[in-house]
Design a protein around this motif. Structure first.
Motif, PDB file in Angstrom:
ATOM      1  N   HIS A  12       0.837  -1.197   0.000  1.00 14.39           N
ATOM      2  CA  HIS A  12       0.000   0.000   0.000  1.00 14.39           C
ATOM      3  C   HIS A  12       0.872   1.247   0.000  1.00 14.39           C
ATOM      4  O   HIS A  12       2.005   1.231   0.467  1.00 14.39           O
ATOM      5  CB  HIS A  12      -0.948   0.018   1.200  1.00 14.39           C
ATOM      6  CG  HIS A  12      -0.225  -0.142   2.514  1.00 14.39           C
ATOM      7  ND1 HIS A  12       0.543   0.855   3.081  1.00 14.39           N
ATOM      8  CD2 HIS A  12      -0.139  -1.182   3.358  1.00 14.39           C
ATOM      9  CE1 HIS A  12       1.066   0.418   4.214  1.00 14.39           C
ATOM     10  NE2 HIS A  12       0.669  -0.807   4.409  1.00 14.39           N
ATOM     11  N   GLY A  13       0.315   2.308  -0.570  1.00 15.38           N
ATOM     12  CA  GLY A  13       1.037   3.567  -0.577  1.00 15.38           C
ATOM     13  C   GLY A  13       0.905   4.307  -1.891  1.00 15.38           C
ATOM     14  O   GLY A  13       0.270   3.857  -2.836  1.00 15.38           O
ATOM     15  N   THR A  14       1.562   5.449  -1.925  1.00 20.54           N
ATOM     16  CA  THR A  14       1.538   6.339  -3.080  1.00 20.54           C
ATOM     17  C   THR A  14       2.617   5.938  -4.076  1.00 20.54           C
ATOM     18  O   THR A  14       3.714   5.544  -3.691  1.00 20.54           O
ATOM     19  CB  THR A  14       1.783   7.790  -2.617  1.00 20.54           C
ATOM     20  OG1 THR A  14       0.726   8.165  -1.734  1.00 20.54           O
ATOM     21  CG2 THR A  14       1.836   8.755  -3.782  1.00 20.54           C
ATOM     22  N   ILE A  15       2.291   6.072  -5.344  1.00 14.21           N
ATOM     23  CA  ILE A  15       3.262   5.839  -6.413  1.00 14.21           C
ATOM     24  C   ILE A  15       3.316   7.102  -7.272  1.00 14.21           C
ATOM     25  O   ILE A  15       2.277   7.660  -7.632  1.00 14.21           O
ATOM     26  CB  ILE A  15       2.868   4.629  -7.284  1.00 14.21           C
ATOM     27  CG1 ILE A  15       2.846   3.352  -6.436  1.00 14.21           C
ATOM     28  CG2 ILE A  15       3.832   4.477  -8.457  1.00 14.21           C
ATOM     29  CD1 ILE A  15       2.420   2.104  -7.195  1.00 14.21           C
ATOM     30  N   ALA A  33      11.226  17.803  -3.957  1.00  9.18           N
ATOM     31  CA  ALA A  33      10.061  18.389  -3.276  1.00  9.18           C
ATOM     32  C   ALA A  33       8.839  17.481  -3.426  1.00  9.18           C
ATOM     33  O   ALA A  33       8.090  17.271  -2.462  1.00  9.18           O
ATOM     34  CB  ALA A  33       9.778  19.779  -3.833  1.00  9.18           C
ATOM     35  N   LEU A  34       8.632  16.927  -4.622  1.00  3.52           N
ATOM     36  CA  LEU A  34       7.498  16.015  -4.835  1.00  3.52           C
ATOM     37  C   LEU A  34       7.642  14.750  -3.986  1.00  3.52           C
ATOM     38  O   LEU A  34       6.674  14.284  -3.381  1.00  3.52           O
ATOM     39  CB  LEU A  34       7.393  15.644  -6.315  1.00  3.52           C
ATOM     40  CG  LEU A  34       6.907  16.760  -7.243  1.00  3.52           C
ATOM     41  CD1 LEU A  34       7.139  16.370  -8.695  1.00  3.52           C
ATOM     42  CD2 LEU A  34       5.434  17.056  -6.993  1.00  3.52           C
ATOM     43  N   ILE A  35       8.839  14.202  -3.958  1.00  4.47           N
ATOM     44  CA  ILE A  35       9.063  12.979  -3.176  1.00  4.47           C
ATOM     45  C   ILE A  35       8.885  13.250  -1.687  1.00  4.47           C
ATOM     46  O   ILE A  35       8.263  12.456  -0.969  1.00  4.47           O
ATOM     47  CB  ILE A  35      10.430  12.363  -3.524  1.00  4.47           C
ATOM     48  CG1 ILE A  35      10.349  11.742  -4.924  1.00  4.47           C
ATOM     49  CG2 ILE A  35      10.855  11.330  -2.475  1.00  4.47           C
ATOM     50  CD1 ILE A  35      11.622  11.152  -5.445  1.00  4.47           C
ATOM     51  N   ASN A  47       6.978  15.540  -0.389  1.00 11.84           N
ATOM     52  CA  ASN A  47       5.566  15.811  -0.157  1.00 11.84           C
ATOM     53  C   ASN A  47       4.711  14.551  -0.220  1.00 11.84           C
ATOM     54  O   ASN A  47       3.848  14.334   0.632  1.00 11.84           O
ATOM     55  CB  ASN A  47       5.072  16.838  -1.186  1.00 11.84           C
ATOM     56  CG  ASN A  47       3.643  17.256  -0.942  1.00 11.84           C
ATOM     57  OD1 ASN A  47       3.227  17.474   0.191  1.00 11.84           O
ATOM     58  ND2 ASN A  47       2.879  17.394  -2.009  1.00 11.84           N
ATOM     59  N   TRP A  48       4.941  13.703  -1.217  1.00 14.74           N
ATOM     60  CA  TRP A  48       4.080  12.544  -1.458  1.00 14.74           C
ATOM     61  C   TRP A  48       4.580  11.264  -0.786  1.00 14.74           C
ATOM     62  O   TRP A  48       3.800  10.315  -0.650  1.00 14.74           O
ATOM     63  CB  TRP A  48       3.909  12.315  -2.955  1.00 14.74           C
ATOM     64  CG  TRP A  48       3.062  13.372  -3.587  1.00 14.74           C
ATOM     65  CD1 TRP A  48       3.497  14.521  -4.193  1.00 14.74           C
ATOM     66  CD2 TRP A  48       1.643  13.417  -3.642  1.00 14.74           C
ATOM     67  NE1 TRP A  48       2.425  15.257  -4.627  1.00 14.74           N
ATOM     68  CE2 TRP A  48       1.275  14.605  -4.305  1.00 14.74           C
ATOM     69  CE3 TRP A  48       0.642  12.556  -3.191  1.00 14.74           C
ATOM     70  CZ2 TRP A  48      -0.060  14.953  -4.526  1.00 14.74           C
ATOM     71  CZ3 TRP A  48      -0.672  12.891  -3.427  1.00 14.74           C
ATOM     72  CH2 TRP A  48      -1.011  14.074  -4.081  1.00 14.74           C
ATOM     73  N   GLN A  49       5.854  11.201  -0.422  1.00 15.42           N
ATOM     74  CA  GLN A  49       6.423  10.011   0.226  1.00 15.42           C
ATOM     75  C   GLN A  49       6.068   8.714  -0.513  1.00 15.42           C
ATOM     76  O   GLN A  49       5.454   7.796   0.059  1.00 15.42           O
ATOM     77  CB  GLN A  49       5.953   9.921   1.693  1.00 15.42           C
ATOM     78  CG  GLN A  49       6.410  11.076   2.558  1.00 15.42           C
ATOM     79  CD  GLN A  49       7.906  11.067   2.784  1.00 15.42           C
ATOM     80  OE1 GLN A  49       8.454  10.071   3.232  1.00 15.42           O
ATOM     81  NE2 GLN A  49       8.579  12.160   2.458  1.00 15.42           N
ATOM     82  N   PRO A  50       6.432   8.600  -1.782  1.00 15.08           N
ATOM     83  CA  PRO A  50       6.037   7.416  -2.553  1.00 15.08           C
ATOM     84  C   PRO A  50       6.733   6.144  -2.068  1.00 15.08           C
ATOM     85  O   PRO A  50       7.874   6.188  -1.598  1.00 15.08           O
ATOM     86  CB  PRO A  50       6.486   7.756  -3.978  1.00 15.08           C
ATOM     87  CG  PRO A  50       7.647   8.672  -3.783  1.00 15.08           C
ATOM     88  CD  PRO A  50       7.292   9.500  -2.568  1.00 15.08           C
ATOM     89  N   VAL A  51       6.031   5.025  -2.214  1.00  9.04           N
ATOM     90  CA  VAL A  51       6.616   3.719  -1.926  1.00  9.04           C
ATOM     91  C   VAL A  51       7.272   3.144  -3.177  1.00  9.04           C
ATOM     92  O   VAL A  51       8.007   2.162  -3.104  1.00  9.04           O
ATOM     93  CB  VAL A  51       5.565   2.731  -1.366  1.00  9.04           C
ATOM     94  CG1 VAL A  51       5.048   3.217  -0.022  1.00  9.04           C
ATOM     95  CG2 VAL A  51       4.422   2.515  -2.359  1.00  9.04           C
ATOM     96  N   LEU A  52       6.998   3.784  -4.327  1.00  9.88           N
ATOM     97  CA  LEU A  52       7.543   3.331  -5.603  1.00  9.88           C
ATOM     98  C   LEU A  52       7.487   4.491  -6.597  1.00  9.88           C
ATOM     99  O   LEU A  52       6.555   5.298  -6.555  1.00  9.88           O
ATOM    100  CB  LEU A  52       6.697   2.162  -6.144  1.00  9.88           C
ATOM    101  CG  LEU A  52       7.074   1.565  -7.498  1.00  9.88           C
ATOM    102  CD1 LEU A  52       8.450   0.892  -7.449  1.00  9.88           C
ATOM    103  CD2 LEU A  52       6.009   0.565  -7.941  1.00  9.88           C
ATOM    104  N   CYS A  53       8.501   4.565  -7.454  1.00  9.26           N
ATOM    105  CA  CYS A  53       8.492   5.506  -8.575  1.00  9.26           C
ATOM    106  C   CYS A  53       8.511   4.703  -9.871  1.00  9.26           C
ATOM    107  O   CYS A  53       9.203   3.690  -9.968  1.00  9.26           O
ATOM    108  CB  CYS A  53       9.702   6.433  -8.532  1.00  9.26           C
ATOM    109  SG  CYS A  53       9.629   7.675  -7.223  1.00  9.26           S
TER     110      CYS A  53
END
Length: 135
Positions: free
Chosen positions: A9-12, A54-56, A58-64
């Motif tokens: 789970h998380g933001t990508i 800055a995007l990373i 802010n969003w704290q992605p688990v995957l790019c």
């Protein structure tokens, strides 16, 4: 870069890398829907990576996800290498797992008018393709 399975789970975040602009899209593993987010227009690499940072943050992605352009026959070209390098830099600088997605036909389905920037829409297509190919 080895294949990356979809995190639990998380933001990508997804990137459509270009020499002039980088399109960015966001989605999450719960809804599995990609949305255009922004377009990075910075002129220098330092400026581009500052905006990416800055995007990373802010969003704290688990995957790019990074779109990987290739010739229609699957052969690599100059931008293939540049996108692979960008993906490696994302992973190395920000310690976020990164995966490449074949983007050969993503721009063909977008209907951009002359002078219109659609890089964020292209990134959303790349991310949606990732979601669709990785159930």
């Amino acid at each position: 870069m080895s294949p990356v399975s979809t995190p639990a789970h998380g933001t990508i975040l997804a990137f459509d890398f270009g020499l002039k602009r980088i399109g960015v899209a966001v989605g999450n593993t719960f809804l599995r829907q990609a949305e255009p987010l922004s377009i990075i227009h910075a002129a220098t690499n330092d400026g581009k990576f500052a905006e990416v940072a800055a995007l990373i943050n802010n969003w704290q992605p688990v995957l790019c996800i990074v779109g990987l352009p290739m010739h229609p026959d699957g052969e690599a070209h100059e931008m293939t290498q540049r996108c692979t390098r960008f993906a490696n830099q994302l992973q190395g600088r920000f310690n976020v797992p990164t995966a490449l997605v074949d983007e050969r036909y993503s721009s063909a389905v977008l209907d951009g008018k002359r002078g219109e920037f659609i890089d964020d829409d292209a990134a959303a297509l790349i991310l949606q393709q990732y979601f669709d190919e990785n159930p």
